[in-house]
Design an enzyme around this catalytic site. Structure first.
Site, mmCIF file in Angstrom:
data_model
loop_
_atom_site.group_PDB
_atom_site.id
_atom_site.type_symbol
_atom_site.label_atom_id
_atom_site.label_comp_id
_atom_site.label_asym_id
_atom_site.label_seq_id
_atom_site.Cartn_x
_atom_site.Cartn_y
_atom_site.Cartn_z
ATOM 1 C CB ALA A 1 -0.970 0.102 1.216
ATOM 2 C CD GLU A 2 2.692 3.634 3.735
ATOM 3 O OE1 GLU A 2 2.949 4.499 2.944
ATOM 4 O OE2 GLU A 2 2.116 3.811 4.739
#
Length: 270
Positions: free
Chosen positions: A169-170
């Site tokens: 996600a990052e």
């Protein structure tokens, strides 16, 4: 745990650009570091030879085999100096080419013969969330860090799939990712967070993953295993979670929490 500042980026595009590293060539940094040290050793040996000649050599002008033993001792002394902190020549050469310190290579190549310290696994409460499948390219990228993720998981007691989900996600597994909020690396650490966690080189994948995992572990403990609050704190800062006593009403943060948990569900089903 001290409050960490807000980390909010463009809600429509988490990663706005990729950090352009000063060193992009495909070269073995270990070999480059060794070559730099060998050059420093040679230079040091020449300096020792020049100095010893003014005093008749290390063993005196009339000693039997003095020239031979002088050369041996000069080489060994120079090699010993270069393998230690040295004169700084090797580091200067390596930093000029890569933009990094040669000590980073030394830290990476050292192995700890002792077993990895294992922390008790942190249990967390995960609400129901639809499965979200990452791209195959992103999954392939994070697979390169499997051993580091496994070690970080054991060290800090965080589920390895959760670490992977956060990385996906990052940064989508891009170790040189840089967000518009200046969050850096695989787990997108901002400078204040990196300093707080003791991360010296945020672009080093191992340091970045260990730092991000440590922070994630602290947040999970802070919120008694409430995964959605821990993830919200990771994205928007625990101060905002505490302020609203829930996931902050930020579109990006709310989307982020759902994305991580969706990725986590996919990884657990693999």
């Amino acid at each position: 745990m001290s409050d960490i500042g807000l980390k909010i980026t463009n809600p429509n595009k988490h990663i706005s650009q990729v950090q352009q590293q000063p060193y992009q060539k495909n070269i073995d940094k270990k070999k480059l570091a060794d070559a730099s040290k060998q050059f420093e050793s040679l230079l040091t040996s020449m300096m020792l030879k020049s100095m010893s000649q003014t005093t008749g050599g290390l063993f005196g002008e009339e000693s039997f085999g003095g020239d031979f033993f002088d050369s041996i001792f000069q080489y060994e002394i120079a090699n010993h100096i270069a393998k230690g902190k040295g004169l700084g020549v090797a580091d200067m050469i390596y930093k000029k080419i890569t933009g990094e310190s040669i000590s980073d290579v030394n830290a990476d190549k050292e192995t700890n013969p002792l077993p990895v310290k294992t922390a008790p696994k942190i249990e967390y409460k995960k609400p129901e969330m639809p499965v979200l499948k990452p791209t195959e390219q992103a999954l392939d990228r994070i697979s390169r860090y499997e051993s580091i993720i496994e070690e970080a998981a054991q060290t800090h007691g965080v589920d390895k799939n959760l670490i992977k989900a956060v990385i996906l996600a990052e940064s989508a597994g891009k170790e040189n990712a840089l967000s518009s909020a200046n969050a850096k690396g695989l787990m997108q650490l901002i400078d204040a967070t990196a300093d707080y966690l003791g991360v010296k080189n945020v672009w080093n994948p191992k340091e970045n993953i260990f730092g991000g995992t440590k922070y994630l572990a602290e947040l999970l403990r802070k919120y008694d295993g409430d995964l959605k609050l821990a993830l919200a704190g990771y994205n928007a800062g625990p101060g905002n979670v505490d302020k609203y006593n829930d996931i902050p009403p930020f579109t990006e943060t709310q989307t982020y929490v759902k994305r991580v948990m969706g990725y986590l569900n996919h990884l657990e089903a693999m």
